[in-house]
Design a protein around this motif. Structure first.
Motif, PDB file in Angstrom:
ATOM      1  N   GLU A 166      11.019   3.857  -8.847  1.00 20.62           N
ATOM      2  CA  GLU A 166      12.307   3.337  -9.300  1.00 20.62           C
ATOM      3  C   GLU A 166      12.737   2.203  -8.389  1.00 20.62           C
ATOM      4  N   SER A 167      13.726   1.443  -8.826  1.00 23.85           N
ATOM      5  CA  SER A 167      14.220   0.376  -7.960  1.00 23.85           C
ATOM      6  C   SER A 167      15.730   0.463  -7.828  1.00 23.85           C
ATOM      7  N   GLN A 168      16.193   0.128  -6.644  1.00 24.22           N
ATOM      8  CA  GLN A 168      17.612   0.148  -6.350  1.00 24.22           C
ATOM      9  C   GLN A 168      18.251  -1.204  -6.700  1.00 24.22           C
ATOM     10  N   ASP A 169      17.450  -2.257  -6.728  1.00 24.10           N
ATOM     11  CA  ASP A 169      18.049  -3.583  -6.896  1.00 24.10           C
ATOM     12  C   ASP A 169      17.256  -4.493  -7.844  1.00 24.10           C
ATOM     13  N   VAL A 170      16.147  -5.052  -7.366  1.00 27.94           N
ATOM     14  CA  VAL A 170      15.393  -5.987  -8.197  1.00 27.94           C
ATOM     15  C   VAL A 170      14.002  -5.392  -8.466  1.00 27.94           C
ATOM     16  N   ILE A 171      13.153  -6.143  -9.145  1.00 32.49           N
ATOM     17  CA  ILE A 171      11.820  -5.634  -9.431  1.00 32.49           C
ATOM     18  C   ILE A 171      10.937  -5.749  -8.180  1.00 32.49           C
ATOM     19  N   HIS A 172      10.308  -4.651  -7.821  1.00 32.22           N
ATOM     20  CA  HIS A 172       9.314  -4.643  -6.754  1.00 32.22           C
ATOM     21  C   HIS A 172       8.001  -4.182  -7.393  1.00 32.22           C
ATOM     22  N   SER A 173       6.938  -4.213  -6.621  1.00 28.99           N
ATOM     23  CA  SER A 173       5.673  -3.716  -7.150  1.00 28.99           C
ATOM     24  C   SER A 173       4.929  -2.970  -6.050  1.00 28.99           C
ATOM     25  N   PHE A 174       4.533  -1.756  -6.380  1.00 32.45           N
ATOM     26  CA  PHE A 174       3.884  -0.876  -5.405  1.00 32.45           C
ATOM     27  C   PHE A 174       2.382  -1.103  -5.447  1.00 32.45           C
ATOM     28  N   TRP A 175       1.829  -1.488  -4.330  1.00 33.28           N
ATOM     29  CA  TRP A 175       0.390  -1.789  -4.333  1.00 33.28           C
ATOM     30  C   TRP A 175      -0.282  -1.348  -3.049  1.00 33.28           C
ATOM     31  N   VAL A 176      -1.113  -0.331  -3.166  1.00 38.65           N
ATOM     32  CA  VAL A 176      -1.981   0.069  -2.058  1.00 38.65           C
ATOM     33  C   VAL A 176      -3.401  -0.188  -2.570  1.00 38.65           C
ATOM     34  N   PRO A 177      -3.958  -1.363  -2.257  1.00 38.20           N
ATOM     35  CA  PRO A 177      -5.177  -1.849  -2.917  1.00 38.20           C
ATOM     36  C   PRO A 177      -6.356  -0.884  -2.906  1.00 38.20           C
ATOM     37  N   GLN A 178      -6.515  -0.084  -1.866  1.00 32.37           N
ATOM     38  CA  GLN A 178      -7.689   0.783  -1.838  1.00 32.37           C
ATOM     39  C   GLN A 178      -7.517   2.039  -2.687  1.00 32.37           C
ATOM     40  N   ALA A 210      -5.073   2.283  -5.792  1.00 33.13           N
ATOM     41  CA  ALA A 210      -4.781   2.085  -7.210  1.00 33.13           C
ATOM     42  C   ALA A 210      -4.258   0.671  -7.424  1.00 33.13           C
ATOM     43  N   GLY A 211      -4.127   0.308  -8.692  1.00 33.04           N
ATOM     44  CA  GLY A 211      -3.621  -1.021  -9.021  1.00 33.04           C
ATOM     45  C   GLY A 211      -2.130  -1.136  -8.761  1.00 33.04           C
ATOM     46  N   LYS A 212      -1.589  -2.317  -9.056  1.00 36.58           N
ATOM     47  CA  LYS A 212      -0.163  -2.556  -8.835  1.00 36.58           C
ATOM     48  C   LYS A 212       0.654  -1.862  -9.909  1.00 36.58           C
ATOM     49  N   PHE A 213       1.833  -1.378  -9.515  1.00 40.93           N
ATOM     50  CA  PHE A 213       2.727  -0.800 -10.514  1.00 40.93           C
ATOM     51  C   PHE A 213       4.146  -1.225 -10.200  1.00 40.93           C
ATOM     52  N   ASP A 214       4.856  -1.738 -11.199  1.00 43.26           N
ATOM     53  CA  ASP A 214       6.198  -2.264 -10.945  1.00 43.26           C
ATOM     54  C   ASP A 214       7.249  -1.173 -10.790  1.00 43.26           C
ATOM     55  N   ASN A 259       8.980   4.467 -13.720  1.00 41.67           N
ATOM     56  CA  ASN A 259       7.542   4.362 -13.975  1.00 41.67           C
ATOM     57  C   ASN A 259       6.810   5.447 -13.193  1.00 41.67           C
ATOM     58  N   TYR A 260       5.630   5.768 -13.655  1.00 43.22           N
ATOM     59  CA  TYR A 260       4.840   6.788 -12.972  1.00 43.22           C
ATOM     60  C   TYR A 260       3.447   6.262 -12.698  1.00 43.22           C
ATOM     61  N   MET A 261       2.916   6.620 -11.570  1.00 38.89           N
ATOM     62  CA  MET A 261       1.512   6.326 -11.296  1.00 38.89           C
ATOM     63  C   MET A 261       0.955   7.461 -10.450  1.00 38.89           C
ATOM     64  N   TRP A 262      -0.349   7.521 -10.345  1.00 40.15           N
ATOM     65  CA  TRP A 262      -0.927   8.584  -9.521  1.00 40.15           C
ATOM     66  C   TRP A 262      -2.057   8.030  -8.674  1.00 40.15           C
TER      67      TRP A 262
END
Ligand code: CUA
Length: 333
Positions: A163-175, A177-181, A188-191
């Motif tokens: 979730e976001s508190q303010d603007v769009i961010h994107s969660f990315w830990v390259p090793q 999984a892919g990026k998720f906004d 949004n959900y990712m695993w």
């Protein structure tokens, strides 16, 4: 990989937390699936490059000007060829459809994977410019560092609610999984299922303002027993140390409490990172500096020096107040 190593070396001398993660060395199921498709795309595009580049080089060489050529003479003029035009229309279309098909299959495979028996739920909320990390099943709130147990593919995983508190961010830990906004007013959900213990570095991957580059993620994958010990320590209320009682009183008298929370005290702000177990974290300012006494003092004195534009203002504390507040915060382990 030479370039990542060079970048790591350049940055690590100043900022210890700036490892560049190698996307070609995945340690989780989604990351591995995405690496495979990246390799396929690179192979197909590399093949096209070799064919086109090879034909150009061959043509330049084969039809170069030779001794005795008539400089006025034009080459043979060819006006269209149905076979060639059909070929260069159909082949690219086939290639594009193959790439679309494979991508869609991998995306669907990752997104629709059925949840394994054992899963840890973590809620990550993007803020300008840090990450709030909550473990609803454990009652833990922390920031910027995400501890998860090492997973067994198909049997356990970590589910992130973004979730976001303010603007769009994107969660990315390259090793992993892919990026998720992380999008305001949307969940949004990712695993991910890191299969080797270690610290996985990540970044915000969507420009979100001045300090977009300084919202680093440290994802610590650890054996279950170690994770359980960490979780048990994080669940405890904030430490109350007699020696820091005065510092605590000073801290509670300052406006810090309207943004920061320390569980079990009158400090219950939600705007900034939770400080209940501040000293269990390795960095300050979402990865700008390591969490040492000197850095902590400098950070509180003037966050703008270390992270210009950060939403935490300098409180213009006196040197004595600073010492007392730092002495108190240092007990929050
Ligand atoms: Cu948050 Cu970019």
């Amino acid at each position: 990989m030479f370039v990542p190593t060079l970048l790591w070396w350049l940055q690590s001398s100043v900022l210890p937390e700036r490892r560049i993660a190698d996307i070609f060395d995945p340690h989780a199921t989604p990351g591995a699936a995405e690496k495979n498709i990246a390799m396929l795309v690179i192979a197909i595009c590399g093949g096209i490059f070799l064919v086109v580049g090879g034909l150009i080089v061959y043509t330049i060489w084969r039809f170069r000007r030779r001794e005795g050529d008539d400089s006025q003479q034009e080459p043979a003029q060819v006006y269209g060829s149905n076979q060639i035009e059909v070929a260069w229309t159909v082949i690219p279309i086939l290639i594009v459809f193959v790439l679309i098909g494979v991508s869609a299959r991998v995306i669907a495979g990752v997104q629709n994977a059925s949840p394994p028996k054992s899963m840890l739920k973590v809620k990550v909320i993007g803020h300008q410019w840090w990450w709030s990390v909550e473990y609803p099943d454990y009652g833990i709130v922390t920031a910027n560092e995400i501890h998860v147990p090492v997973a067994v593919a198909g049997e356990s995983a970590t589910y992130l609610q973004l979730e976001s508190q303010d603007v769009i961010h994107s969660f990315w830990v390259p090793q992993l999984a892919g990026k998720f906004d992380l999008i305001p007013n949307r969940t949004n959900y990712m695993w991910l299922d890191p299969q080797q213990p270690g610290v996985y570095f990540g970044n915000c991957a969507e420009y979100c303002g001045t300090q977009h580059a300084n919202m680093l993620i440290r994802l610590v994958a650890q054996p279950k027993a170690e994770f359980d010990r960490w979780a048990a320590a994080e669940r405890k209320p904030a430490a109350v140390s007699g020696s820091a009682a005065h510092g605590k009183a000073v801290y509670e008298s300052l406006p810090c409490v309207s943004c920061h929370a320390v569980q079990g005290t009158s400090s219950a702000g939600k705007f900034g990172p939770d400080l209940t177990h501040l000293m269990s974290r390795q960095t300050l300012g979402a990865g700008v500096v390591t969490n040492t006494r000197t850095n902590l003092r400098a950070w509180i004195n003037d966050p703008q020096k270390m992270k210009p534009g950060a939403l935490m203002p300098s409180m213009n504390l006196t040197s004595t107040q600073l010492d007392e507040v730092v002495a108190y915060l240092e007990t929050l382990n």
